[in-house]
Structures are given as structure tokens and as C-alpha cells.
Design a protein around this motif. Structure first.
Motif, mmCIF file in Angstrom:
data_model
loop_
_atom_site.group_PDB
_atom_site.id
_atom_site.type_symbol
_atom_site.label_atom_id
_atom_site.label_comp_id
_atom_site.label_asym_id
_atom_site.label_seq_id
_atom_site.Cartn_x
_atom_site.Cartn_y
_atom_site.Cartn_z
ATOM 1 N N LEU A 144 0.793 -1.233 0.000
ATOM 2 C CA LEU A 144 0.000 0.000 0.000
ATOM 3 C C LEU A 144 0.828 1.288 0.000
ATOM 4 O O LEU A 144 0.441 2.276 -0.626
ATOM 5 C CB LEU A 144 -0.923 0.025 1.220
ATOM 6 N N ALA A 145 1.930 1.279 0.727
ATOM 7 C CA ALA A 145 2.608 2.545 1.032
ATOM 8 C C ALA A 145 3.486 3.035 -0.106
ATOM 9 O O ALA A 145 4.147 2.255 -0.797
ATOM 10 C CB ALA A 145 3.441 2.386 2.293
ATOM 11 N N ASP A 146 3.500 4.364 -0.283
ATOM 12 C CA ASP A 146 4.471 4.980 -1.185
ATOM 13 C C ASP A 146 5.591 5.651 -0.395
ATOM 14 O O ASP A 146 6.565 6.138 -0.977
ATOM 15 C CB ASP A 146 3.816 5.968 -2.149
ATOM 16 N N ARG A 147 5.444 5.654 0.948
ATOM 17 C CA ARG A 147 6.518 6.120 1.819
ATOM 18 C C ARG A 147 6.384 5.413 3.164
ATOM 19 O O ARG A 147 5.264 5.159 3.630
ATOM 20 C CB ARG A 147 6.480 7.636 2.012
ATOM 21 N N VAL A 148 7.532 5.106 3.785
ATOM 22 C CA VAL A 148 7.541 4.350 5.032
ATOM 23 C C VAL A 148 8.457 5.043 6.038
ATOM 24 O O VAL A 148 9.578 5.446 5.705
ATOM 25 C CB VAL A 148 8.029 2.903 4.810
ATOM 26 N N THR A 149 7.964 5.178 7.267
ATOM 27 C CA THR A 149 8.757 5.680 8.382
ATOM 28 C C THR A 149 8.944 4.559 9.383
ATOM 29 O O THR A 149 7.990 3.846 9.712
ATOM 30 C CB THR A 149 8.058 6.873 9.061
ATOM 31 N N VAL A 150 10.179 4.377 9.862
ATOM 32 C CA VAL A 150 10.486 3.304 10.806
ATOM 33 C C VAL A 150 10.811 3.901 12.171
ATOM 34 O O VAL A 150 11.673 4.776 12.284
ATOM 35 C CB VAL A 150 11.680 2.461 10.319
ATOM 36 N N LEU A 151 10.118 3.409 13.201
ATOM 37 C CA LEU A 151 10.373 3.823 14.586
ATOM 38 C C LEU A 151 11.141 2.741 15.333
ATOM 39 O O LEU A 151 10.909 1.538 15.119
ATOM 40 C CB LEU A 151 9.059 4.073 15.331
ATOM 41 N N HIS A 152 12.015 3.165 16.228
ATOM 42 C CA HIS A 152 12.708 2.244 17.128
ATOM 43 C C HIS A 152 12.963 2.982 18.429
ATOM 44 O O HIS A 152 13.551 4.073 18.443
ATOM 45 C CB HIS A 152 14.026 1.768 16.522
ATOM 46 N N LEU A 153 12.470 2.412 19.528
ATOM 47 C CA LEU A 153 12.607 3.032 20.854
ATOM 48 C C LEU A 153 12.100 4.470 20.843
ATOM 49 O O LEU A 153 12.687 5.372 21.452
ATOM 50 C CB LEU A 153 14.073 2.981 21.314
ATOM 51 N N GLY A 154 10.992 4.690 20.148
ATOM 52 C CA GLY A 154 10.338 5.986 20.134
ATOM 53 C C GLY A 154 10.889 7.004 19.176
ATOM 54 O O GLY A 154 10.359 8.110 19.072
ATOM 55 N N ALA A 155 11.970 6.675 18.469
ATOM 56 C CA ALA A 155 12.615 7.631 17.565
ATOM 57 C C ALA A 155 12.577 7.125 16.128
ATOM 58 O O ALA A 155 12.524 5.913 15.879
ATOM 59 C CB ALA A 155 14.063 7.857 17.990
ATOM 60 N N VAL A 156 12.611 8.045 15.179
ATOM 61 C CA VAL A 156 12.656 7.688 13.767
ATOM 62 C C VAL A 156 14.077 7.265 13.405
ATOM 63 O O VAL A 156 15.032 8.013 13.613
ATOM 64 C CB VAL A 156 12.232 8.878 12.878
ATOM 65 N N ILE A 157 14.208 6.050 12.866
ATOM 66 C CA ILE A 157 15.533 5.590 12.439
ATOM 67 C C ILE A 157 15.661 5.542 10.919
ATOM 68 O O ILE A 157 16.770 5.424 10.392
ATOM 69 C CB ILE A 157 15.867 4.204 13.022
ATOM 70 N N ALA A 158 14.533 5.628 10.210
ATOM 71 C CA ALA A 158 14.582 5.613 8.746
ATOM 72 C C ALA A 158 13.276 6.168 8.205
ATOM 73 O O ALA A 158 12.221 6.035 8.833
ATOM 74 C CB ALA A 158 14.814 4.202 8.221
ATOM 75 N N ASP A 159 13.365 6.781 7.035
ATOM 76 C CA ASP A 159 12.179 7.348 6.385
ATOM 77 C C ASP A 159 12.475 7.445 4.897
ATOM 78 O O ASP A 159 13.513 7.988 4.505
ATOM 79 C CB ASP A 159 11.854 8.734 6.955
ATOM 80 N N GLY A 160 11.565 6.903 4.073
ATOM 81 C CA GLY A 160 11.813 6.977 2.644
ATOM 82 C C GLY A 160 10.888 6.076 1.857
ATOM 83 O O GLY A 160 9.951 5.469 2.409
ATOM 84 N N PRO A 161 11.133 5.932 0.554
ATOM 85 C CA PRO A 161 10.329 5.040 -0.284
ATOM 86 C C PRO A 161 10.454 3.591 0.187
ATOM 87 O O PRO A 161 11.479 3.211 0.781
ATOM 88 C CB PRO A 161 10.944 5.223 -1.682
ATOM 89 N N PRO A 162 9.450 2.762 -0.057
ATOM 90 C CA PRO A 162 9.484 1.371 0.406
ATOM 91 C C PRO A 162 10.729 0.602 -0.027
ATOM 92 O O PRO A 162 11.286 -0.175 0.761
ATOM 93 C CB PRO A 162 8.215 0.766 -0.201
ATOM 94 N N ASP A 163 11.182 0.796 -1.253
ATOM 95 C CA ASP A 163 12.367 0.075 -1.723
ATOM 96 C C ASP A 163 13.601 0.430 -0.911
ATOM 97 O O ASP A 163 14.444 -0.434 -0.621
ATOM 98 C CB ASP A 163 12.622 0.367 -3.204
ATOM 99 N N ASP A 164 13.723 1.707 -0.523
ATOM 100 C CA ASP A 164 14.865 2.121 0.296
ATOM 101 C C ASP A 164 14.793 1.510 1.686
ATOM 102 O O ASP A 164 15.817 1.098 2.258
ATOM 103 C CB ASP A 164 14.918 3.648 0.399
ATOM 104 N N ILE A 165 13.592 1.451 2.247
ATOM 105 C CA ILE A 165 13.414 0.859 3.577
ATOM 106 C C ILE A 165 13.716 -0.636 3.521
ATOM 107 O O ILE A 165 14.391 -1.183 4.401
ATOM 108 C CB ILE A 165 11.984 1.101 4.088
#
Length: 261
Positions: A211-232
Motif C-alpha cells: 500500500l505505502a508509497d513512503r515508510v517511516t520506521v520507529l525504534h525506541l520511540g525515535a525515527v531511524i529511517a524514512d523513505g520510499p518502500p524500496d529504500d526501507i
């Protein structure tokens, strides 16, 4: 035209010495299909509540459609175009599907919500349109308590759509669904018009990468990655922290399984 539907600027939530969400910055563009993922305890549900307005941040700002809504309640945010579904079902089992959706539709059209009595024609039309969009119009007069888990989730989408939102939030929507129910949910959300911005907090990577065209990844309450699905998918940091170090081929295989459902 507003480019960003939702902007979080340095959002944090602390409970004494525990930091549940840590200085999160997030930009969700208008019309995006944006997913937030992360392991258990990453702070996803707390972040969802901060966006929805059910809890207040310890610091930072939330902007919705260009307006600072940090101090506004969830009901006030709803009136400004934000709708949401939660992990736990929130439908009324003793009422029909149409009656459930009318509760939201009548409020959207300026009338007090009611279960019995005459309903405004615009509200009825909006409720029926919402049920049709999720594939449940033929069951409009069935009691919601008779629905399967997946169908109840579809009904919750209809409830959210009935208030004609500009931004739609989903909190772990496919939890507890079968493969067939998940595939149906993905189909419903994938068919939503692009004038509705979607932010989905989800544990199922198949759903996310479909579904997503962009993904943000959280770890321990902080953003560790953000970008297009292929990059994630390709990020070594994400694989190490969240995905359990699978290979890119493994993730591609997971993605392919969704397409074949």
C-alpha cells in the motif's frame, strides 16, 4: 493548495523517566499512502494517539492541513478533516451496518446522531456510499454483530469515510485478520481516492509494501529511517533493528505473496 496533510515537529511523549516517543519529525504529503512501522515497544501506538489527539505531547507540534492542532482534542481534529480507526473494534453490534455508519454521517451533515427516527437524505446517501465503497452495501440492514472480524474492519472504514475525511488514520488495521480478509482490506484501502491522505501504522510488512508509497520506521520511540518502500527494504539498519536481518530477497518474496493473494 496545501502540500503536506500532516506535519509533526519534534513530537515527544514522556511518562516520568520513560520516553515513549522521542523528538519525532514526520511529514505526510497530501494524497500519500504513508506507513509507520517498528518492532513492539517502538512507540507506534503512542505516536498514533498523539496524531489523533487522544493524548497530548510533552513537547513538539502537530499540524493538520496547515493548522496547528497540538492543543486540540480528537473531536476538534475530526471536525477539521481527521478520521481514524483503532486496533480494537468500535462498532455497535446490536445495530445494523447502515445505522452504525449513519452515526458518523449525520454528525458530518450537522445533525445529532440518532438510531431511530427519520434521517436526513444527505446523511443516508453518504452512509450508503461509504458502505458501497467498502463492499458492504448489500448487507446494510444486517446487524453488525453478525459480521466476521474482517467485515467489521471494513465497516469501520465505512464509518470513517462517512465523515468525509481529508486524512485517514489506521492503527494496526489487519491485526487478527485471515489472509483473505487482509487481502480484501488492502483492496479497499488501495481503491480510496487520492484526495484522502492515508497514514497507516501496521505490523504486517506485506500490507505496508503493497500500500505505502513512503515508510517511516520507529525504534525506541525515535525515527531511524524514512523513505520510499524500496529504500526501507534495502536498509541494513532497518534489517538489523526491525526486520531481524532478512535479506532483500526475503522481503521481495514477502511482497510477492501479497500480490498472489
Amino acid at each position: 493548495m496545501i502540500e503536506n496533510a500532516l506535519v509533526l515537529d519534534g513530537i515527544s511523549k514522556r511518562y516520568g523517566s520513560v520516553v515513549a516517543v522521542d523528538d519525532v519529525g514526520l511529514v505526510v504529503r497530501q494524497g500519500a499512502r504513508h506507513a509507520v512501522i517498528g518492532p513492539n515497544g517502538a512507540g507506534k501506538s503512542t505516536l498514533f494517539a498523539l496524531i489523533a489527539g487522544t493524548i497530548r505531547p510533552s513537547s513538539g507540534r502537530v499540524r493538520l492541513l496547515g493548522e496547528d492542532v497540538t492543543r486540540l482534542s480528537d473531536h476538534q481534529r475530526a471536525r477539521r478533516g481527521l478520521a481514524k480507526t483503532f486496533q480494537r473494534s468500535s462498532v455497535f453490534g446490536s445495530m445494523t451496518l447502515l445505522q452504525n455508519v449513519l452515526l458518523g454521517a449525520e454528525r458530518r451533515h450537522g445533525r445529532p446522531a440518532r438510531v431511530v427516527g427519520r434521517h436526513a437524505k444527505p446523511a443516508v446517501e453518504a452512509a450508503e456510499a461509504a458502505l458501497e465503497r467498502v463492499g458492504l452495501l448489500d448487507r446494510a440492514h444486517v446487524r453488525a454483530g453478525l459480521l466476521s472480524h474482517g467485515e467489521r474492519r471494513q465497516l469501520e472504514v465505512a464509518l470513517a469515510l462517512a465523515v468525509e475525511p481529508q486524512v485517514l488514520l489506521f492503527d494496526e488495521p489487519t491485526a487478527g485478520m485471515s489472509a483473505a480478509e487482509t487481502a480484501r482490506f488492502v483492496e479497499v484501502v488501495g481503491a480510496l481516492p487520492r484526495d484522502i491522505t492515508v497514514l497507516i501504522i501496521e505490523h504486517d510488512l506485506d500490507v505496508v509494501f503493497t500500500l505505502a508509497d513512503r515508510v517511516t520506521v520507529l525504534h525506541l520511540g525515535a525515527v531511524i529511517a524514512d523513505g520510499p518502500p524500496d529504500d526501507i527494504r534495502a536498509s541494513e539498519l532497518v534489517q538489523q533493528i526491525y526486520l531481524g536481518t532478512p535479506t532483500g530477497a526475503d522481503l521481495a518474496h514477502d511482497d510477492a505473496e501479497v500480490s498472489s493473494r
